[in-house]
Design a protein around this motif. Structure first.
Motif, PDB file in Angstrom:
ATOM      1  N   HIS A  10     -26.449  34.898  12.656  1.00 38.21           N
ATOM      2  CA  HIS A  10     -26.277  33.453  11.817  1.00 38.21           C
ATOM      3  C   HIS A  10     -27.802  33.478  11.017  1.00 38.21           C
ATOM      4  CE1 HIS A  10     -28.662  30.478  14.024  1.00 38.21           C
ATOM      5  NE2 HIS A  10     -28.113  31.029  15.322  1.00 38.21           N
ATOM      6  N   LEU A  13     -29.716  27.947   9.349  1.00 33.26           N
ATOM      7  CA  LEU A  13     -29.784  26.816   8.845  1.00 33.26           C
ATOM      8  C   LEU A  13     -29.130  25.557   9.194  1.00 33.26           C
ATOM      9  CD1 LEU A  13     -28.835  28.400   5.089  1.00 33.26           C
ATOM     10  CD2 LEU A  13     -31.157  27.982   6.159  1.00 33.26           C
ATOM     11  N   LYS A  14     -29.547  24.433   8.840  1.00 34.56           N
ATOM     12  CA  LYS A  14     -29.087  23.163   9.228  1.00 34.56           C
ATOM     13  C   LYS A  14     -27.669  23.063   9.109  1.00 34.56           C
ATOM     14  CE  LYS A  14     -28.893  19.785   5.695  1.00 34.56           C
ATOM     15  NZ  LYS A  14     -29.216  18.433   5.368  1.00 34.56           N
ATOM     16  N   GLY A  15     -26.881  22.387  10.113  1.00 33.92           N
ATOM     17  CA  GLY A  15     -25.337  22.333   9.813  1.00 33.92           C
ATOM     18  C   GLY A  15     -24.618  23.117  10.981  1.00 33.92           C
ATOM     19  N   GLU A  17     -24.593  26.519  10.888  1.00 36.62           N
ATOM     20  CA  GLU A  17     -25.312  27.745  11.537  1.00 36.62           C
ATOM     21  C   GLU A  17     -25.984  27.326  12.872  1.00 36.62           C
ATOM     22  OE1 GLU A  17     -27.542  29.867   8.347  1.00 36.62           O
ATOM     23  OE2 GLU A  17     -25.264  30.799   7.830  1.00 36.62           O
ATOM     24  N   SER A  18     -26.572  25.941  12.619  1.00 37.03           N
ATOM     25  CA  SER A  18     -27.381  25.627  14.114  1.00 37.03           C
ATOM     26  C   SER A  18     -26.520  25.315  15.164  1.00 37.03           C
ATOM     27  CB  SER A  18     -28.070  24.374  13.571  1.00 37.03           C
ATOM     28  OG  SER A  18     -29.263  24.787  12.787  1.00 37.03           O
ATOM     29  N   ASN A  42     -33.681  25.793  10.083  1.00 38.56           N
ATOM     30  CA  ASN A  42     -33.712  24.622  11.217  1.00 38.56           C
ATOM     31  C   ASN A  42     -33.589  25.167  12.735  1.00 38.56           C
ATOM     32  OD1 ASN A  42     -32.882  21.656  11.355  1.00 38.56           O
ATOM     33  ND2 ASN A  42     -30.974  22.799  12.388  1.00 38.56           N
ATOM     34  N   THR A 112     -22.007  29.626   1.455  1.00 41.60           N
ATOM     35  CA  THR A 112     -20.779  30.163   2.749  1.00 41.60           C
ATOM     36  C   THR A 112     -19.909  31.445   2.169  1.00 41.60           C
ATOM     37  OG1 THR A 112     -21.444  28.103   3.885  1.00 41.60           O
ATOM     38  CG2 THR A 112     -19.453  29.287   4.441  1.00 41.60           C
ATOM     39  N   SER A 159     -21.190  31.042  10.503  1.00 48.20           N
ATOM     40  CA  SER A 159     -21.780  30.570   9.261  1.00 48.20           C
ATOM     41  C   SER A 159     -21.076  29.235   8.732  1.00 48.20           C
ATOM     42  CB  SER A 159     -21.587  31.653   8.085  1.00 48.20           C
ATOM     43  OG  SER A 159     -22.458  31.333   6.954  1.00 48.20           O
ATOM     44  N   THR A 161     -21.132  25.576   6.220  1.00 46.93           N
ATOM     45  CA  THR A 161     -21.912  24.345   5.325  1.00 46.93           C
ATOM     46  C   THR A 161     -23.021  23.881   6.055  1.00 46.93           C
ATOM     47  OG1 THR A 161     -21.369  22.188   4.377  1.00 46.93           O
ATOM     48  CG2 THR A 161     -20.122  22.521   6.348  1.00 46.93           C
ATOM     49  N   ARG A 162     -23.952  23.356   5.415  1.00 47.88           N
ATOM     50  CA  ARG A 162     -25.125  22.250   5.744  1.00 47.88           C
ATOM     51  C   ARG A 162     -24.322  20.954   6.198  1.00 47.88           C
ATOM     52  NH1 ARG A 162     -28.782  23.095   0.766  1.00 47.88           N
ATOM     53  NH2 ARG A 162     -26.773  22.961   0.075  1.00 47.88           N
ATOM     54  N   TYR A 163     -23.360  20.709   5.760  1.00 46.53           N
ATOM     55  CA  TYR A 163     -22.926  19.275   5.850  1.00 46.53           C
ATOM     56  C   TYR A 163     -21.778  19.319   6.655  1.00 46.53           C
ATOM     57  CZ  TYR A 163     -25.645  19.242   1.437  1.00 46.53           C
ATOM     58  OH  TYR A 163     -26.497  19.242   0.383  1.00 46.53           O
TER      59      TYR A 163
END
Length: 186
Positions: A10, A13-15, A17-18, A42, A112, A159, A161-163
């Motif tokens: 991955h 990044l935040k969201g 993936e984290s 992140n 994404t 993978s 979204t960050r949201y």
């Protein structure tokens, strides 16, 4: 399927993936985070910083990316680097899991969507959890079909979204729980 024999790829990044990375750690799945110089992560557990040569191997025309995803990507270096990094994730991971929103044209919203288009192009098993309808879909025979996927290959991509919604997080958690029958390590 033995979790310890699997590797998650991955972008850290935040969201989504984290959350994929946190689950990998919880289940003792190996984790590799692809990144590039000056990219803020992140989650950076087992990060691999791609060299300029590595990034060039994943290079694609921004015009082609825009056409494949039915949206406009401008020639910015950061976006190019992100798309090049996604290439390495999808190239290394056999099965691809994405959290996001499936659009009417069968693409997936945001950056994404590039992971989704590459997975289609590379003929990878592809699964998207659509947060707008709270359902997993698998790409089969040129269309999205409702599904309840499992991690079935030793290498996979996480993978999205960050949201990340609470529902999207629950979908990731359930994917790992359903895929690896033994209890997670604490």
């Amino acid at each position: 399927m033995n979790a310890q024999d699997c590797t998650l790829y991955h972008g850290g990044l935040k969201g989504a993936e984290s959350a994929f990375g946190e689950n990998a750690e919880k289940y003792a799945v190996q984790e590799v985070v692809f990144t590039f110089d000056n990219h803020r992560l992140n989650r950076d557990r087992n990060s691999v910083t791609l060299s300029e040569d590595d990034l060039q191997r994943g290079d694609i025309s921004m015009e082609l990316a825009s056409r494949m995803m039915n949206r406009t990507y401008y020639e910015t270096e950061k976006i190019r680097r992100v798309l090049q990094t996604i290439f390495h994730m999808v190239n290394k991971g056999h099965q691809v899991f994405v959290i996001g929103t499936i659009l009417e044209d069968n693409s997936v919203k945001g950056g994404t969507g590039w992971a989704v288009e590459l997975a289609k192009l590379f003929n990878r098993p592809l699964h998207v959890y659509d947060q707008t309808c709270s359902q997993w879909f698998t790409w089969k025979e040129g269309a999205w079909k409702e599904d309840s996927p499992r991690i079935c290959y030793n290498t996979f991509v996480g993978s999205g979204t960050r949201y990340l919604s609470d529902d999207g997080l629950a979908a990731i958690n359930q994917l790992f729980a359903d895929s690896f029958s033994k209890q997670p390590s604490l």
